[in-house]
Design a protein around this motif. Structure first.
Motif, PDB file in Angstrom:
ATOM      1  N   TYR A 158     -38.409  64.899 -34.532  1.00  0.00           N
ATOM      2  CA  TYR A 158     -39.478  64.115 -33.899  1.00  0.00           C
ATOM      3  C   TYR A 158     -40.800  64.313 -34.630  1.00  0.00           C
ATOM      4  O   TYR A 158     -41.588  63.379 -34.770  1.00  0.00           O
ATOM      5  N   VAL A 189     -40.929  62.104 -37.600  1.00  0.00           N
ATOM      6  CA  VAL A 189     -41.199  60.727 -37.179  1.00  0.00           C
ATOM      7  C   VAL A 189     -42.667  60.589 -36.794  1.00  0.00           C
ATOM      8  O   VAL A 189     -43.341  59.623 -37.169  1.00  0.00           O
ATOM      9  N   TYR A 190     -43.172  61.572 -36.067  1.00  0.00           N
ATOM     10  CA  TYR A 190     -44.562  61.524 -35.609  1.00  0.00           C
ATOM     11  C   TYR A 190     -45.540  61.517 -36.783  1.00  0.00           C
ATOM     12  O   TYR A 190     -46.577  60.871 -36.726  1.00  0.00           O
ATOM     13  N   GLU A 241     -45.244  58.031 -27.424  1.00  0.00           N
ATOM     14  CA  GLU A 241     -43.854  58.230 -27.004  1.00  0.00           C
ATOM     15  C   GLU A 241     -43.213  59.391 -27.769  1.00  0.00           C
ATOM     16  O   GLU A 241     -42.537  60.244 -27.183  1.00  0.00           O
ATOM     17  N   ILE A 242     -43.408  59.429 -29.068  1.00  0.00           N
ATOM     18  CA  ILE A 242     -42.846  60.525 -29.882  1.00  0.00           C
ATOM     19  C   ILE A 242     -43.511  61.841 -29.518  1.00  0.00           C
ATOM     20  O   ILE A 242     -42.839  62.882 -29.393  1.00  0.00           O
ATOM     21  N   LYS A 243     -44.802  61.809 -29.303  1.00  0.00           N
ATOM     22  CA  LYS A 243     -45.528  63.016 -28.912  1.00  0.00           C
ATOM     23  C   LYS A 243     -44.970  63.567 -27.595  1.00  0.00           C
ATOM     24  O   LYS A 243     -44.795  64.777 -27.450  1.00  0.00           O
ATOM     25  N   LYS A 275     -41.918  63.103 -26.436  1.00  0.00           N
ATOM     26  CA  LYS A 275     -40.569  63.629 -26.715  1.00  0.00           C
ATOM     27  C   LYS A 275     -40.657  65.044 -27.282  1.00  0.00           C
ATOM     28  O   LYS A 275     -39.854  65.909 -26.932  1.00  0.00           O
TER      29      LYS A 275
END
Length: 77
Positions: free
Chosen positions: A31, A34-35, A42-44, A46
Motif C-alpha cells: 500500500y 501505491v500511496y 483510500e490508500i492511506k 488501508k
C-alpha cells in the motif's frame, strides 16, 4: 541501547501469528508503494487499518491489557 536491552523478547510465538504479522507488513509495504504514486485517502486508510491489525497482534503477543493499549495510544499522539 538501554531501552532495547530492557525490552522483553517473546520467543515462543505461534506460526499463525508470525504469518499474520508477515501478511500485514507485506500489505503495508504494498500500500505504501501505491500511496507513493497515488496519494489517495483510500490508500492511506488501508495503511492505517493494516497498522492497527499489526498493532493488535503485537499487543496479543505481549499480553497488553486494554488500559495499557490506551496508554500506548495516548503516548503516540
Amino acid at each position: 541501547k538501554k531501552f532495547i536491552q530492557e525490552l522483553p523478547l517473546i520467543l515462543d510465538v505461534s506460526d499463525e501469528i508470525i504469518n499474520d504479522i508477515s501478511k500485514h507488513v507485506d500489505k503495508i509495504i504494498n500500500y505504501q508503494d501505491v500511496y507513493n504514486t497515488n496519494q489517495s485517502e483510500e490508500i492511506k486508510q488501508k495503511i492505517r487499518n493494516e497498522e492497527m491489525k499489526l498493532n493488535n497482534l503485537i499487543y496479543e503477543i505481549y499480553n497488553i491489557t486494554n488500559s495499557e493499549k490506551e496508554l500506548i495510544k495516548n503516548d503516540l499522539k
